[in-house]
Design a protein around this motif. Structure first.
Motif, mmCIF file in Angstrom:
data_model
loop_
_atom_site.group_PDB
_atom_site.id
_atom_site.type_symbol
_atom_site.label_atom_id
_atom_site.label_comp_id
_atom_site.label_asym_id
_atom_site.label_seq_id
_atom_site.Cartn_x
_atom_site.Cartn_y
_atom_site.Cartn_z
ATOM 1 N N ILE A 1 -11.121 -44.024 13.859
ATOM 2 C CA ILE A 1 -9.698 -44.076 14.181
ATOM 3 C C ILE A 1 -8.950 -42.859 13.642
ATOM 4 O O ILE A 1 -7.971 -42.437 14.243
ATOM 5 C CB ILE A 1 -9.037 -45.396 13.717
ATOM 6 N N ILE A 2 -9.443 -42.262 12.561
ATOM 7 C CA ILE A 2 -8.787 -41.067 12.038
ATOM 8 C C ILE A 2 -9.021 -39.852 12.929
ATOM 9 O O ILE A 2 -8.358 -38.833 12.762
ATOM 10 C CB ILE A 2 -9.219 -40.755 10.584
ATOM 11 N N ARG B 1 -14.190 -36.417 18.064
ATOM 12 C CA ARG B 1 -12.719 -36.535 18.076
ATOM 13 C C ARG B 1 -12.318 -36.776 19.528
ATOM 14 O O ARG B 1 -12.645 -35.981 20.404
ATOM 15 C CB ARG B 1 -12.056 -35.258 17.570
ATOM 16 N N GLU C 1 -6.531 -36.797 24.027
ATOM 17 C CA GLU C 1 -5.269 -37.523 24.178
ATOM 18 C C GLU C 1 -5.406 -38.768 25.040
ATOM 19 O O GLU C 1 -6.234 -38.808 25.953
ATOM 20 C CB GLU C 1 -4.201 -36.612 24.779
ATOM 21 N N PRO D 1 -6.117 -39.597 18.730
ATOM 22 C CA PRO D 1 -4.707 -39.196 18.786
ATOM 23 C C PRO D 1 -3.785 -40.334 18.359
ATOM 24 O O PRO D 1 -4.094 -41.513 18.578
ATOM 25 C CB PRO D 1 -4.500 -38.863 20.261
ATOM 26 N N ASP D 2 -2.671 -39.980 17.749
ATOM 27 C CA ASP D 2 -1.674 -40.985 17.354
ATOM 28 C C ASP D 2 -1.286 -41.838 18.552
ATOM 29 O O ASP D 2 -1.052 -41.331 19.645
ATOM 30 C CB ASP D 2 -0.417 -40.314 16.796
ATOM 31 N N GLY D 3 -1.255 -43.141 18.339
ATOM 32 C CA GLY D 3 -0.826 -44.073 19.374
ATOM 33 C C GLY D 3 -1.874 -44.397 20.427
ATOM 34 O O GLY D 3 -1.611 -45.153 21.347
ATOM 35 N N MET D 4 -3.076 -43.852 20.302
ATOM 36 C CA MET D 4 -4.097 -44.084 21.319
ATOM 37 C C MET D 4 -4.602 -45.519 21.313
ATOM 38 O O MET D 4 -4.842 -46.096 22.347
ATOM 39 C CB MET D 4 -5.274 -43.128 21.147
#
Length: 105
Positions: A63-64, A96, A99, A67-70
């Motif tokens: 999770i790190i 990683r 988006e 992308p934020d909010g994914m």
């Protein structure tokens, strides 16, 4: 369907030992390489990925590294991302994810 699942055991690759599969995986997927695949397991810390074109390869997108909010992709989702590391002790390719709006169709 359960919210969290572990992936099935890594498939055997005829004629290749696990070490040979790992060596081929590293050669095919250097750090920075683009990858695509299918989510085959989910845990609170991330998702496991069956990487396209490499039957013995297992990816992990924590999770790190999303992308934020994914949010955590669901089982069977098609994803894409880039290789950020190789983990020798458990033969995992760390990924990683790209988006949220760029999931594969």
């Amino acid at each position: 369907m359960e919210e969290y699942t572990w992936p099935a055991r890594r498939p055997e690759v005829p004629g290749l030992s696990p070490d040979e599969v790992w060596a081929a995986t590293i050669a095919a997927l250097p750090v920075g390489a683009s990858v695509a695949g299918e989510v085959i397991g989910r845990q609170p810390f991330g998702v496991f990925i069956r990487i396209d074109g490499l039957p013995g390869a297992v990816g992990l997108a924590e999770i790190i590294a999303m992308p934020d909010g994914m949010g955590l992709p669901v089982l069977g989702a098609r994803i894409r991302g880039e290789v950020i590391d190789h983990v020798e002790h458990n033969h995992q390719v760390r990924v990683r994810l790209h988006e949220a709006g760029t999931a594969l169709g």
